[in-house]
Write a protein that holds these residues in place. Structure first.
Motif, mmCIF file in Angstrom:
data_model
loop_
_atom_site.group_PDB
_atom_site.id
_atom_site.type_symbol
_atom_site.label_atom_id
_atom_site.label_comp_id
_atom_site.label_asym_id
_atom_site.label_seq_id
_atom_site.Cartn_x
_atom_site.Cartn_y
_atom_site.Cartn_z
ATOM 1 N N PRO A 31 0.815 -1.221 0.000
ATOM 2 C CA PRO A 31 0.000 0.000 0.000
ATOM 3 C C PRO A 31 0.846 1.267 0.000
ATOM 4 O O PRO A 31 0.381 2.329 -0.412
ATOM 5 N N GLU A 32 2.101 1.154 0.442
ATOM 6 C CA GLU A 32 2.962 2.332 0.512
ATOM 7 C C GLU A 32 3.474 2.761 -0.861
ATOM 8 O O GLU A 32 4.035 3.839 -1.004
ATOM 9 N N GLY A 33 3.285 1.920 -1.883
ATOM 10 C CA GLY A 33 3.746 2.273 -3.225
ATOM 11 C C GLY A 33 5.194 1.864 -3.450
ATOM 12 O O GLY A 33 5.945 1.627 -2.503
ATOM 13 N N THR A 34 5.584 1.759 -4.716
ATOM 14 C CA THR A 34 6.909 1.212 -5.032
ATOM 15 C C THR A 34 8.052 2.120 -4.562
ATOM 16 O O THR A 34 9.097 1.632 -4.154
ATOM 17 N N ASP A 35 7.849 3.436 -4.608
ATOM 18 C CA ASP A 35 8.947 4.333 -4.221
ATOM 19 C C ASP A 35 9.289 4.249 -2.742
ATOM 20 O O ASP A 35 10.414 4.537 -2.341
ATOM 21 N N ASN A 36 8.289 3.898 -1.933
ATOM 22 C CA ASN A 36 8.523 3.862 -0.487
ATOM 23 C C ASN A 36 9.020 2.507 0.022
ATOM 24 O O ASN A 36 9.195 2.318 1.219
ATOM 25 N N LEU A 37 9.243 1.571 -0.893
ATOM 26 C CA LEU A 37 9.822 0.285 -0.477
ATOM 27 C C LEU A 37 11.306 0.489 -0.213
ATOM 28 O O LEU A 37 11.906 1.455 -0.677
ATOM 29 N N SER A 38 11.881 -0.447 0.532
ATOM 30 C CA SER A 38 13.315 -0.279 0.724
ATOM 31 C C SER A 38 14.062 -1.037 -0.368
ATOM 32 O O SER A 38 14.121 -2.263 -0.405
ATOM 33 N N TRP A 39 14.557 -0.265 -1.306
ATOM 34 C CA TRP A 39 15.250 -0.813 -2.475
ATOM 35 C C TRP A 39 16.719 -0.982 -2.157
ATOM 36 O O TRP A 39 17.335 -0.123 -1.536
#
Ligand code: ZN
Lengths: 216, 226
Positions: B107-115
């Motif tokens: 739900p946080e969206g792809t940009d807010n994942l820890s890449w």
């Protein structure tokens, strides 16, 4: 008849949208739509919260759900688990009745899908597995109706029975192992000694029979 | 533009509910792009329902179960649905046009994942495990990436979510469902103008392995020597 209609609107209008349509609860001309008694019942429950109708539905599907629970090949399977499953499924049927659309699905397909998801979630609970996604997230059953969504092939119980009665026993056996006993194709192949491809082809043949036996 | 699909085995195991959660995630994600497979899975579910419905049973009544259910619905008669929780804490940015099940998962969206950058042009965001031991991750390939040959050590599923990539077998677009088995060698590359986002699920419960990850290991090792 409820194509594209928000189920919430139906409920707030206490069913006027459903009961006034030509194919509503009390009218089901055979030439228009083969009669699926239990589909009518579920729609009636959604509109009227009718507990008597729900009791009839419960008494019809309870033994099937219980048999489905007991058939699972797992050491977690028990009469208690099957009873829990019956209750989980029927409570969900009551709560989600407004999502059911008899124009799209047969009652037994809908209840089978709910039972499948409840059995998956129940097993997870027993195995203490936590997951960010529920079975309903991964196997959606209560999607908003949309114009291109899929539709059941058969509409009447008679049509379905006709198909089942003409399937060879070996196909029925594979269907039962895959769908009711919850075995993967690999497990069926291993236990029966059949090649993996044969398991798949028997399913395919049964599928072809279902498709061809029914009017397009 | 979806050309690579799960076969009847995958679709019937999905319909029967016997696929593992992470594999069901891949199939369910594919349906968001492919009406044909969604239809076939629905028909395979009807096949199961047919057997479900014709189960022989002794028609035993279960008055106590019925009473339990009726008293439950009397306490909670609303047939009400709890609204899905809205995640308003962070603005959702990045790849936003994603299947519902992926949005539910992140739900946080792809940009807010820890890449985590695992190569000059490749990043991975490992997602939490579902109800099985397989690793679930998103991979991001920058435009113009080429990666060296690699082979696979278990069953790996890749579903393209956004952008495209290609290898010697073809070009893959959003929705394409790829199953790679052990021993298959691939050297994927992305197009020059857009980032490619993929969902990957792999059998081995090993950290940071996956379709695009393992292929980098020789490369990383090589770089470390210099
Ligand atoms: Zn497809």
């Amino acid at each position: 008849m409820t194509l594209g209609v928000n189920p919430d609107e139906n409920q707030s209008e206490f069913g006027t949208a459903r009961t006034q349509t030509p194919s509503g609860y009390s009218m089901h001309p055979d030439h228009e739509k083969p009669f699926d008694e239990w589909a009518e019942t579920i729609e009636h429950i959604a509109v009227n919260q009718d507990r008597e109708a729900f009791t009839r539905l419960f008494n019809h599907f309870c033994p099937k759900i219980k048999a489905y629970g007991m058939a699972l090949k797992s050491h977690h399977t028990s009469p208690e688990m099957a009873d829990e499953l019956v209750q989980d499924v029927m409570i969900k049927v009551w709560q989600k009745a407004k999502y059911f659309n008899s124009d799209k699905a047969r009652a037994s397909t809908w209840i089978f899908a709910i039972a499948r998801n409840c059995r998956i979630d129940y097993l997870r609970k027993l195995k203490r597995i936590s997951s960010p996604l529920t079975a309903d997230d991964l196997w959606p059953v209560f999607e908003e109706p949309d114009p291109v969504s899929v539709m059941d092939l058969a509409r009447s119980s008679a049509q379905i029975e006709q198909v089942v009665n003409t399937l060879p026993a070996e196909q029925i056996t594979v269907l039962r192992e895959v769908y009711i006993e919850g075995k993967t194709h690999a497990e069926v192949a291993k236990q029966t000694g059949l090649p993996l491809g044969t398991v798949k082809s028997r399913l395919r043949l049964a599928m072809d029979r279902l498709r061809s036996a029914l009017p397009a | 533009m979806t050309n690579f699909h799960p076969d009847t085995k995958w679709l019937s195991e999905y319909a029967a509910g016997t696929l593992s959660d992470s594999q069901a995630l891949c199939v369910s994600t594919h349906f968001a792009y492919c009406q044909k497979c969604k239809q076939e899975a629905s028909e395979l579910t009807q096949l199961g329902a047919m057997v479900f419905n014709t189960q022989t049973n002794d028609n035993e009544s279960a008055p106590d179960l019925l009473q339990n259910v009726l008293s439950h619905i009397n306490k909670d008669p609303g047939q009400a649905d709890v609204a899905p929780p809205q995640n308003n804490s962070q603005p959702v940015t990045g790849h936003t046009d994603l299947p519902t099940v992926i949005k539910t998962l992140i739900p946080e969206g792809t940009d807010n994942l820890s890449w985590k950058k695992i190569g000059p042009q490749i990043s991975i965001a490992k997602l939490s495990n579902l109800g099985d031991t397989r690793s679930v991750a998103l991979h991001k390939l920058q435009p113009g990436s080429t990666v060296s040959d690699h082979d696979h050590h278990g069953l790996e599923i890749t579903v393209v979510l956004d952008g495209s990539f290609s290898d010697q077998d073809g070009k893959y677009f959003p929705g394409d469902f790829l199953v790679r088995k052990a021993g298959e060698v691939h050297s994927p590359c992305t197009s020059n103008d857009e980032e490619c986002l993929c969902l990957t699920v792999c059998d081995a419960p090993v950290k940071f392995t996956g379709f695009f990850t393992r292929l980098l290991n020789p490369l990383v090792a090589y770089q470390h020597k210099h």
